[in-house]
Write a protein that holds these residues in place. Structure first.
Motif, mmCIF file in Angstrom:
data_model
loop_
_atom_site.group_PDB
_atom_site.id
_atom_site.type_symbol
_atom_site.label_atom_id
_atom_site.label_comp_id
_atom_site.label_asym_id
_atom_site.label_seq_id
_atom_site.Cartn_x
_atom_site.Cartn_y
_atom_site.Cartn_z
ATOM 1 N N ILE A 349 0.833 -1.201 0.000
ATOM 2 C CA ILE A 349 0.000 0.000 0.000
ATOM 3 C C ILE A 349 0.865 1.248 0.000
ATOM 4 O O ILE A 349 0.565 2.238 -0.690
ATOM 5 C CB ILE A 349 -0.954 -0.003 1.205
ATOM 6 C CG1 ILE A 349 -1.879 -1.229 1.144
ATOM 7 C CG2 ILE A 349 -1.783 1.274 1.248
ATOM 8 C CD1 ILE A 349 -2.753 -1.272 -0.080
ATOM 9 N N SER A 350 1.967 1.225 0.750
ATOM 10 C CA SER A 350 2.887 2.368 0.745
ATOM 11 C C SER A 350 3.482 2.593 -0.637
ATOM 12 O O SER A 350 3.639 3.731 -1.092
ATOM 13 C CB SER A 350 4.001 2.140 1.770
ATOM 14 O OG SER A 350 3.483 1.987 3.065
ATOM 15 N N LEU A 351 3.790 1.489 -1.324
ATOM 16 C CA LEU A 351 4.326 1.599 -2.679
ATOM 17 C C LEU A 351 3.283 2.185 -3.629
ATOM 18 O O LEU A 351 3.620 3.027 -4.488
ATOM 19 C CB LEU A 351 4.782 0.229 -3.160
ATOM 20 C CG LEU A 351 5.599 0.172 -4.452
ATOM 21 C CD1 LEU A 351 6.866 0.998 -4.327
ATOM 22 C CD2 LEU A 351 5.932 -1.277 -4.795
ATOM 23 N N CYS A 352 2.034 1.780 -3.480
ATOM 24 C CA CYS A 352 0.967 2.343 -4.310
ATOM 25 C C CYS A 352 0.801 3.839 -4.056
ATOM 26 O O CYS A 352 0.627 4.630 -4.998
ATOM 27 C CB CYS A 352 -0.351 1.614 -4.037
ATOM 28 S SG CYS A 352 -0.413 -0.088 -4.629
ATOM 29 N N ILE A 353 0.834 4.245 -2.795
ATOM 30 C CA ILE A 353 0.722 5.674 -2.464
ATOM 31 C C ILE A 353 1.897 6.453 -3.063
ATOM 32 O O ILE A 353 1.723 7.549 -3.627
ATOM 33 C CB ILE A 353 0.661 5.858 -0.937
ATOM 34 C CG1 ILE A 353 -0.624 5.225 -0.385
ATOM 35 C CG2 ILE A 353 0.725 7.336 -0.565
ATOM 36 C CD1 ILE A 353 -0.705 5.240 1.121
ATOM 37 N N TYR A 354 3.078 5.891 -2.982
ATOM 38 C CA TYR A 354 4.254 6.533 -3.572
ATOM 39 C C TYR A 354 4.096 6.689 -5.083
ATOM 40 O O TYR A 354 4.405 7.747 -5.651
ATOM 41 C CB TYR A 354 5.496 5.702 -3.239
ATOM 42 C CG TYR A 354 6.724 6.041 -4.049
ATOM 43 C CD1 TYR A 354 7.415 7.238 -3.850
ATOM 44 C CD2 TYR A 354 7.199 5.153 -5.024
ATOM 45 C CE1 TYR A 354 8.543 7.537 -4.593
ATOM 46 C CE2 TYR A 354 8.329 5.445 -5.771
ATOM 47 C CZ TYR A 354 8.998 6.642 -5.554
ATOM 48 O OH TYR A 354 10.105 6.945 -6.294
ATOM 49 N N TRP A 355 3.594 5.652 -5.754
ATOM 50 C CA TRP A 355 3.384 5.736 -7.197
ATOM 51 C C TRP A 355 2.350 6.809 -7.555
ATOM 52 O O TRP A 355 2.568 7.597 -8.489
ATOM 53 C CB TRP A 355 2.914 4.383 -7.729
ATOM 54 C CG TRP A 355 3.990 3.359 -7.830
ATOM 55 C CD1 TRP A 355 5.336 3.585 -7.866
ATOM 56 C CD2 TRP A 355 3.818 1.946 -7.913
ATOM 57 N NE1 TRP A 355 6.014 2.406 -7.954
ATOM 58 C CE2 TRP A 355 5.125 1.381 -7.994
ATOM 59 C CE3 TRP A 355 2.720 1.102 -7.927
ATOM 60 C CZ2 TRP A 355 5.322 -0.002 -8.086
ATOM 61 C CZ3 TRP A 355 2.915 -0.268 -8.026
ATOM 62 C CH2 TRP A 355 4.199 -0.808 -8.105
ATOM 63 N N VAL A 356 1.232 6.837 -6.820
ATOM 64 C CA VAL A 356 0.177 7.809 -7.121
ATOM 65 C C VAL A 356 0.690 9.234 -6.939
ATOM 66 O O VAL A 356 0.458 10.105 -7.798
ATOM 67 C CB VAL A 356 -1.060 7.541 -6.237
ATOM 68 C CG1 VAL A 356 -2.069 8.679 -6.388
ATOM 69 C CG2 VAL A 356 -1.708 6.215 -6.606
ATOM 70 N N LEU A 357 1.383 9.492 -5.853
ATOM 71 C CA LEU A 357 1.911 10.844 -5.607
ATOM 72 C C LEU A 357 2.917 11.228 -6.686
ATOM 73 O O LEU A 357 2.903 12.363 -7.194
ATOM 74 C CB LEU A 357 2.551 10.909 -4.224
ATOM 75 C CG LEU A 357 1.604 10.804 -3.023
ATOM 76 C CD1 LEU A 357 2.393 10.810 -1.720
ATOM 77 C CD2 LEU A 357 0.588 11.938 -3.032
ATOM 78 N N LEU A 358 3.798 10.301 -7.043
ATOM 79 C CA LEU A 358 4.797 10.599 -8.063
ATOM 80 C C LEU A 358 4.154 10.866 -9.416
ATOM 81 O O LEU A 358 4.558 11.793 -10.141
ATOM 82 C CB LEU A 358 5.782 9.423 -8.173
ATOM 83 C CG LEU A 358 6.950 9.588 -9.151
ATOM 84 C CD1 LEU A 358 7.828 10.767 -8.751
ATOM 85 C CD2 LEU A 358 7.773 8.304 -9.221
ATOM 86 N N ILE A 359 3.122 10.091 -9.761
ATOM 87 C CA ILE A 359 2.438 10.293 -11.045
ATOM 88 C C ILE A 359 1.714 11.635 -11.062
ATOM 89 O O ILE A 359 1.807 12.391 -12.043
ATOM 90 C CB ILE A 359 1.453 9.131 -11.305
ATOM 91 C CG1 ILE A 359 2.223 7.841 -11.582
ATOM 92 C CG2 ILE A 359 0.541 9.455 -12.476
ATOM 93 C CD1 ILE A 359 1.331 6.615 -11.678
ATOM 94 N N VAL A 360 0.987 11.955 -10.008
ATOM 95 C CA VAL A 360 0.223 13.203 -9.971
ATOM 96 C C VAL A 360 1.153 14.407 -10.050
ATOM 97 O O VAL A 360 0.931 15.333 -10.856
ATOM 98 C CB VAL A 360 -0.638 13.264 -8.696
ATOM 99 C CG1 VAL A 360 -1.253 14.648 -8.532
ATOM 100 C CG2 VAL A 360 -1.724 12.204 -8.732
ATOM 101 N N VAL A 361 2.197 14.421 -9.255
ATOM 102 C CA VAL A 361 3.119 15.560 -9.248
ATOM 103 C C VAL A 361 3.849 15.677 -10.579
ATOM 104 O O VAL A 361 3.948 16.767 -11.164
ATOM 105 C CB VAL A 361 4.123 15.424 -8.087
ATOM 106 C CG1 VAL A 361 5.195 16.511 -8.177
ATOM 107 C CG2 VAL A 361 3.405 15.510 -6.749
#
Length: 577
Positions: A349-361
């Motif tokens: 889940i932490s990896l998914c959150i990291y991916w989402v934040l990186l993609i959005v930014v």
């Protein structure tokens, strides 16, 4: 008649790669190497004939500004499968089922490419009547004859292999199926999506799709024969141990690729109903098409033969049931995915959150740059390559199994978004189209945008193919290293500092290629100690690694094809040796 040099840089590099693969073969695979040599020779003759008289393939509309790429497209996938065979023969405890499986995959890929070469040769031989007498008509006959002889040689070589678990007639029938499917599919791709791909790019995509989904079909046939007829018909495709993740990704992608066919049928039924009610020729408007689309994927808003219920049943019940029939799941595959993700919630889940934040930014930043600055489009696209490194490299080191599933989910999202963009489904179709056009270049068209697919698949395929036996720890990193590091550094350094060009007509520079090769080697020096500390067995020689990196960098410099598709596969095949 267009005069082209006999030996171009791309053809020389392809010859080097094929020679490296063939010279690495053990004696048990000599017949496979001979067939690869004949395939390379046949593709070389067909490509020369096609580029000597481009009008011979005038029924297609390949991508403008690119060479035909027939040679590179024909030998890439068979070379990858043969490299996998070489890797398997080094295993101390050799698994016969897996060796048989990869062997049949090699011959299936070779059969697909051979059938397409015969098809192209026949087209050119039929078009020779309109050519002038000064044209090299003999080259057409030689290329067609050579390709047919290659098919005969493959038949003889394949019939002599005993460890595939099939008799000769069944093996030939299975290869014939792949060849016919490949010809049918490449005709559909080139005619449906004109100016979207070169012949070589379409050849690679076609052979890959036929091989990938033919394997899933083979699993189904084998399971049917095992359960109902009690005959081990396709043991080579069912005898190996398959992962849950691989089956789910295959089934999900197959369902999504079948969705446009189903939606087109529903749309055709709806237009027929409009014509019956109106008494004239009426087509579905964009608004009605959008409503119908969301009806098809959502609730049954209007009653058109209950098509929405049918499609929901297809995606939620039929495809998962197909997965469960092929592979043993103790629960619904979608529930299995949720269980898998939450089995290690802190990490995944932490990896998914990291991916989402990186993609959005990253995406918001890159999109604003594309609209407000004068940054070159090619450099803007390379930022996504760097983003791929930041996303996939930590996950490949820390969570490789979860990354396999994430690649499949991301590819499914890309397919769904591209369907919405192509069909102009409101309200997302037009904004999505304008957003994607901000990052396209001459290799994309408004009809089909493939760059994001090729980047994702270029990173994912080496990782997917490295599952099972793998004595080369760097091979899963082939896509991330070649695209995220090498290609990015080559473009940036070449664009800013490049002076010496490899050719008069090309844009690739010596400085950029040197930067790409150096950066990949430097990253390998960093990765090797990290992987060694995690328990990976590193048997890759530095000289062979340097040869693989150099050959891949030179191919990126000379090829006019979509390098995101070819470079990772060529690099992976060389790393396996």
């Amino acid at each position: 008649m267009t005069k082209t040099p006999l030996m171009t840089g791309e053809r020389v590099i392809v010859a080097v790669v094929v020679s490296r693969v063939i010279l690495s073969l053990p004696l048990s695979l000599i017949s496979h190497g001979f067939s690869l040599f004949l395939l390379c020779l046949s593709a070389f003759l067909v490509e020369i004939r096609a580029e000597t008289s481009p009008s011979l393939l005038s029924r297609f509309s390949p991508r403008r500004g690119a060479s035909s790429g027939i040679l590179l497209g024909a030998v890439t996938l068979p070379s990858v499968m043969l490299s996998k065979l070489v890797q398997l023969t080094r295993s101390i405890s050799l698994h016969e089922d897996e060796l048989s499986h990869v062997t049949m995959q090699y011959w299936a890929a070779a059969a697909s490419c051979c059938a397409i070469l015969i098809y192209l040769s026949v087209i050119m031989s039929q078009a020779k009547k309109t050519e002038s007498l000064s044209s090299s008509l003999w080259l057409t006959r030689v290329s067609l004859t050579g390709t047919v002889l290659y098919g005969v040689a493959c038949f003889i070589s394949l019939s002599m292999i005993s460890h595939t678990g099939l008799n000769t007639s069944l093996k030939m029938l299975w290869m014939l199926f792949h060849g016919l499917a490949a010809v049918k599919l490449i005709r559909h791709l080139l005619c449906t999506f004109p100016s979207c791909a070169s012949i070589g790019e379409a050849l690679l995509v076609t052979s890959g799709l036929v091989l990938y989904f033919g394997d899933f079909l083979a699993c189904t046939i084998a399971k049917i024969c095992e359960n109902l007829i009690h005959v081990d018909l396709v043991s080579i495709s069912y005898g190996i141990k398959r992962t849950d993740t691989g089956i789910i990704v295959q089934g999900l992608l197959l369902g999504l690729l079948l969705f446009p066919i189903v939606f087109r049928c529903v749309l055709h039924i709806y237009e027929l109903s409009l014509r019956k009610r109106g008494g004239g020729q009426r087509n579905c408007s964009d608004a009605a098409k959008s409503i119908l689309f969301f009806r098809v994927v959502g609730r049954n808003v209007i009653n058109i033969h209950h098509s929405s219920n049918t499609l929901i049943f297809f995606m939620v019940v039929a495809v998962p049931s197909w997965m469960q029939f092929v592979h043993v799941f103790h629960q619904h595959p979608f529930l299995w995915v949720l269980t898998f993700v939450f089995s290690e919630p802190m990490k995944r889940i932490s990896l998914c959150i990291y991916w989402v934040l990186l993609i959005v930014v990253s995406v918001s930043r890159f999109y604003s740059i594309s609209r407000s600055s004068k940054v070159e489009r090619i450099l803007l696209r390379k930022y996504y390559h760097l983003m791929a490194v930041l996303m996939f490299l930590p996950a490949l080191v820390l969570q490789p199994k979860f990354l396999d599933l994430a690649f499949g989910a991301a590819l499914a999202v890309f397919v769904a978004l591209e369907i919405i963009r192509i069909w102009r489904i409101q309200p997302l179709g037009e904004p999505l189209h304008h957003f994607m056009n901000a990052f396209t270049d001459h290799r994309d068209s408004e009809l089909l945008i493939v760059s994001h697919f090729s980047l994702l698949l270029g990173c994912a395929l080496p990782i997917w193919m490295s599952s099972g036996f793998n004595d080369r720890a760097l091979s899963p990193f082939a896509g991330i290293l070649s695209l995220g590091i090498g290609d990015t550094m080559a473009s940036m350094v070449g664009h800013k500092y490049g002076v010496l060009r490899w050719s008069k007509t090309g844009k690739k520079t010596v400085e950029g290629t040197a930067a790409g090769i150096t950066s990949v080697m430097a990253m390998c020096f960093v990765l090797v100690p990290v992987l060694a500390s995690m328990g990976y067995i590193l048997s890759q020689g530095w000289w062979s690694l340097l040869l693989a990196v150099t050959a891949t960098g030179m191919l990126e410099a000379y090829t006019a094809q979509l390098d995101n598709a070819f470079i990772p596969l060529v690099f992976y095949s060389l790393l396996c040796l």
